[in-house]
Scaffold this motif. Structure first.
Motif, PDB file in Angstrom:
ATOM      1  N   SER A   1      59.874  74.010 -58.137  1.00 42.78           N
ATOM      2  CA  SER A   1      58.586  74.067 -57.467  1.00 42.78           C
ATOM      3  C   SER A   1      58.155  75.515 -57.251  1.00 42.78           C
ATOM      4  CB  SER A   1      58.674  73.324 -56.128  1.00 42.78           C
ATOM      5  OG  SER A   1      57.465  73.428 -55.423  1.00 42.78           O
ATOM      6  N   TYR A   2      59.125  76.347 -56.866  1.00 41.86           N
ATOM      7  CA  TYR A   2      58.803  77.767 -56.647  1.00 41.86           C
ATOM      8  C   TYR A   2      58.307  78.411 -57.931  1.00 41.86           C
ATOM      9  CZ  TYR A   2      59.393  82.721 -55.644  1.00 41.86           C
ATOM     10  OH  TYR A   2      59.168  84.068 -55.503  1.00 41.86           O
ATOM     11  N   LEU A   3      58.969  78.102 -59.022  1.00 40.32           N
ATOM     12  CA  LEU A   3      58.597  78.714 -60.306  1.00 40.32           C
ATOM     13  C   LEU A   3      57.192  78.301 -60.720  1.00 40.32           C
ATOM     14  CD1 LEU A   3      61.954  78.367 -62.272  1.00 40.32           C
ATOM     15  CD2 LEU A   3      60.776  80.488 -61.713  1.00 40.32           C
TER      16      LEU A   3
ATOM     17  N   SER B   1      44.978  72.177 -65.232  1.00 43.07           N
ATOM     18  CA  SER B   1      46.242  72.475 -64.539  1.00 43.07           C
ATOM     19  C   SER B   1      46.825  71.232 -63.877  1.00 43.07           C
ATOM     20  CB  SER B   1      46.007  73.560 -63.481  1.00 43.07           C
ATOM     21  OG  SER B   1      45.677  74.777 -64.093  1.00 43.07           O
ATOM     22  N   VAL B   2      45.990  70.512 -63.174  1.00 43.49           N
ATOM     23  CA  VAL B   2      46.529  69.349 -62.464  1.00 43.49           C
ATOM     24  C   VAL B   2      46.970  68.261 -63.449  1.00 43.49           C
ATOM     25  CG1 VAL B   2      45.248  69.795 -60.338  1.00 43.49           C
ATOM     26  CG2 VAL B   2      44.217  68.350 -62.099  1.00 43.49           C
ATOM     27  N   ILE B   3      46.248  68.133 -64.554  1.00 43.40           N
ATOM     28  CA  ILE B   3      46.644  67.147 -65.556  1.00 43.40           C
ATOM     29  C   ILE B   3      47.987  67.529 -66.193  1.00 43.40           C
ATOM     30  CG2 ILE B   3      46.105  66.416 -67.931  1.00 43.40           C
ATOM     31  CD1 ILE B   3      44.761  64.667 -65.984  1.00 43.40           C
ATOM     32  N   LEU B   4      48.141  68.803 -66.477  1.00 42.25           N
ATOM     33  CA  LEU B   4      49.389  69.250 -67.092  1.00 42.25           C
ATOM     34  C   LEU B   4      50.563  69.091 -66.135  1.00 42.25           C
ATOM     35  CD1 LEU B   4      48.184  72.463 -68.986  1.00 42.25           C
ATOM     36  CD2 LEU B   4      48.934  70.309 -69.993  1.00 42.25           C
TER      37      LEU B   4
ATOM     38  N   TYR C   1      51.001  63.882 -56.453  1.00 38.84           N
ATOM     39  CA  TYR C   1      49.774  64.522 -55.968  1.00 38.84           C
ATOM     40  C   TYR C   1      50.097  65.586 -54.916  1.00 38.84           C
ATOM     41  CZ  TYR C   1      47.474  60.470 -58.135  1.00 38.84           C
ATOM     42  OH  TYR C   1      47.048  59.528 -59.019  1.00 38.84           O
ATOM     43  N   GLN C   2      51.020  65.223 -54.052  1.00 38.39           N
ATOM     44  CA  GLN C   2      51.376  66.158 -52.975  1.00 38.39           C
ATOM     45  C   GLN C   2      51.997  67.440 -53.535  1.00 38.39           C
ATOM     46  OE1 GLN C   2      54.356  64.692 -50.269  1.00 38.39           O
ATOM     47  NE2 GLN C   2      53.574  65.910 -48.568  1.00 38.39           N
TER      48      GLN C   2
ATOM     49  N   ILE D   1      51.496  73.289 -55.216  1.00 35.90           N
ATOM     50  CA  ILE D   1      51.525  74.312 -56.266  1.00 35.90           C
ATOM     51  C   ILE D   1      50.163  74.979 -56.419  1.00 35.90           C
ATOM     52  CG2 ILE D   1      51.749  74.632 -58.773  1.00 35.90           C
ATOM     53  CD1 ILE D   1      53.925  72.454 -58.698  1.00 35.90           C
ATOM     54  N   THR D   2      49.126  74.166 -56.395  1.00 42.22           N
ATOM     55  CA  THR D   2      47.789  74.697 -56.671  1.00 42.22           C
ATOM     56  C   THR D   2      47.028  75.096 -55.418  1.00 42.22           C
ATOM     57  OG1 THR D   2      46.914  72.437 -56.641  1.00 42.22           O
ATOM     58  CG2 THR D   2      47.581  73.333 -58.786  1.00 42.22           C
TER      59      THR D   2
END
Lengths: 161, 412
Positions: A56-58, A113-116, A125-126, A131-132
């Motif tokens: 997640s960090y990456l 981005s969200v699709i990828l 979703y969370q 991330i975004t």
């Protein structure tokens, strides 16, 4: 996180982060830089970041680094649904994959981005929101709009072919 | 928290039986504080509708079906979803189908809603195609795309194994401590107590030639005076008879005064501080017939090594009564002794001394014993128990260091 775990993260996540950035930007050099920068940042905080949070960090770091890079790079001109309408379709597509790739490239960056993140990495979703920097509702809306845009693009190309 | 603005909601929940126990209690306390609302609260009870069994549907018979109709309906293929699911499922229509299709593709719908979407799509070819297109929007990662610089991202820790690291750390600490000790002491003693070396009496190359020094005192003048006093109590002839190889040269009194003093010496050896590759190996000497005066070390003497060694000498338990002329000096000497022991202990802790030879025999002389181990010269060092002698080579490198009651010895 130990050094061994860090190296394990390189094996496990570098390809994913690289694909994510490359598909978002289409710029191999930028994607390599972003991956390198992300891992470098993680290494600096290797003592603070747990092995479980590394992925997640990456992705979070890579996404934000990418956004900064895009903002700096004025050449980046994301396509949107309006340009999609004006696109002249050809029959050079040989399969669904290419069509979908092209459709992806025509999404606005945040939708792409969200699709990828959703399809490539299987994030919830969370998680995508974290991330975004979006809320969960915003993520859902962007995914909905992206799916509809992709579907419409595929339908048009499908009709032409 | 129940307030006068929201108490109605709690009243409703209370009478509907969905108010949690904790809030029921809170509601009761609220009513106690606001007694004017109690009437309103209890009026709520009156609003509860009771089932009126008198009211009945009049056309019930028309709704019923005969047995034949029922059998006919059984012939129709059953729906894929159960009646219960159908009742709970969301209604899919022309207005919301697109968002539900997205939710269907995302896997966000429960079974009932998913079934409703499938039925809706199956019912119309147009929507069926829309659903298939929506399913095509799921993108798959291209596994052929791989990060090219993976190896460069990895980190490799080149470290010292823990055990070896401990050795390095210990060695470094010992060196630092030794250096700190030595260089913190030198400025104090160098200028005061370092004396010049006295060559070995007679032939310096003769291994048996030993030069001893008087027991030092505060400075050179009283040192000599005390030495002469001791000499007067010692028979030169007796000493000479027991150590016939000792030849007294220019300062016989000076030498004899020490030999006659029954002094116990702690000898501590610090090995390997200086190395001279071209140094000649010491020549083991035959045991000398001076049993009464020579101090015997426990066990065999250390194996000679081709290098110069540094010896640390200090008094451990000098018998001051036997060689000090007056009692009034004794307290000062005892003080020196304590300080000497402390210093020796410090040296031992910081440098890893490998040999300590306690000797308390009144008639022993460890210096003569060491002469048999190949000592070529003995240098007077200092005027008291904390005398320090340093000898450096041409480059300024420390090659010898002695701390103690005035003796530094050098092996041949």
């Amino acid at each position: 996180m130990t050094t061994a775990q860090y190296n394990q993260c390189v094996d496990d996540h570098s390809d994913g982060v690289y694909r994510f950035i490359l598909k978002n930007t289409g710029d191999e050099e930028l994607a390599r830089d972003v991956v390198q920068d992300s891992f470098e940042k993680m290494w600096r905080r290797v003592g603070e970041i747990g092995f479980e949070q590394a992925r997640s960090y990456l992705f979070t770091t890579a996404y934000r680094t990418m956004i900064d890079a895009i903002r700096k790079n004025s050449k980046q001109q994301p396509a949107d649904e309006t340009t999609l309408n004006g696109h002249s379709y050809t029959d050079e597509y040989s399969g669904l994959k290419e069509i979908l790739e092209e459709a992806l490239n025509r999404l606005v960056p945040i939708q792409r981005s969200v699709i990828l993140l959703r399809d490539y990495e299987g994030y919830s979703y969370q998680e995508i929101g974290k991330i975004t920097g979006l809320s969960e509702s915003q993520v859902k809306v962007y995914i909905y709009r992206a799916r509809v845009s992709l579907k419409n693009y595929i339908r048009r190309i499908d009709a032409v072919i | 928290m129940i307030t006068r603005d929201n108490y109605m909601l709690f009243f409703l929940d209370y009478y509907e039986g969905v108010l949690p126990e904790a809030q029921r209690e809170e509601l009761m306390r609220f009513l106690d504080r606001h007694s004017d609302l109690k009437v309103e609260f209890y009026d709520f009870e009156l609003f509860e509708l009771q089932k009126d069994s008198r009211v009945k549907y009049p056309g019930k018979g028309d709704l019923k079906k005969d047995v034949d109709d029922c059998d006919e309906r059984k012939a129709v293929p059953p729906l894929k979803i159960s009646m219960r699911d159908s009742e709970m499922a969301i209604e899919v229509n022309d207005e919301n189908y697109e968002s539900l299709f997205v939710a269907y593709v995302e896997g966000d719908l429960d079974d009932a809603d998913a079934a409703a979407v499938e039925m809706f799509a199956a019912a119309d070819e147009k929507y069926g195609r829309e659903l298939r297109l929506m399913q095509m929007t799921k993108v798959q990662p291209d596994k052929h795309i791989q990060y090219p610089g993976k190896a460069a991202l990895k980190r490799h820790f080149i470290g010292i194994p823990q055990k070896r690291k401990w050795h390095y750390t210990s060695a470094a600490a010992a060196v630092l401590l030794l250096a700190t000790l030595v260089y913190s002491l030198f400025p104090v003693f160098d200028s005061t107590y370092i004396a010049e070396e006295i060559p070995v009496v007679g032939d310096q190359d003769a291994p048996e030639a030993v030069a001893a020094t008087p027991v030092p005192q505060q400075d050179a003048v009283p040192l000599i005076a005390e030495a002469e006093e001791v000499i007067s109590r010692t028979s030169v002839e007796e000493l000479t008879a027991q150590t016939p190889s000792v030849r007294f040269a220019q300062q016989p009194e000076y030498t004899r005064s020490y030999i006659g003093g029954p002094i116990a010496i702690d000898l501590t050896t610090l090995r390997g501080t200086t190395v001279r590759s071209n140094a000649e190996p010491p020549v083991p000497m035959p045991e000398r017939p001076v049993s009464r005066l020579v101090a015997r070390t426990e066990g065999p003497p250390p194996a000679p090594e081709p290098r110069e060694e540094v010896f640390w000498l200090a008094y451990g338990n000098p018998n001051v009564e036997s060689w000090m002329a007056t009692d009034d000096v004794a307290p000062a000497k005892e003080q020196e002794e304590r300080l000497s022991n402390l210093l020796l202990s410090m040296i031992g802790q910081t440098t890893g001394i490998d040999r300590v030879i306690p000797e308390t025999a009144e008639d022993s002389n460890p210096l003569l014993g060491m002469a048999g181990e190949g000592i070529s010269r003995i240098a007077p060092v200092a005027g008291n128990a904390f005398g320090i002698e340093t000898i450096r080579d041409e480059s300024g490198r420390l090659v010898r260091l002695a701390i103690g009651d005035g003796f530094a010895i050098t092996r041949r």
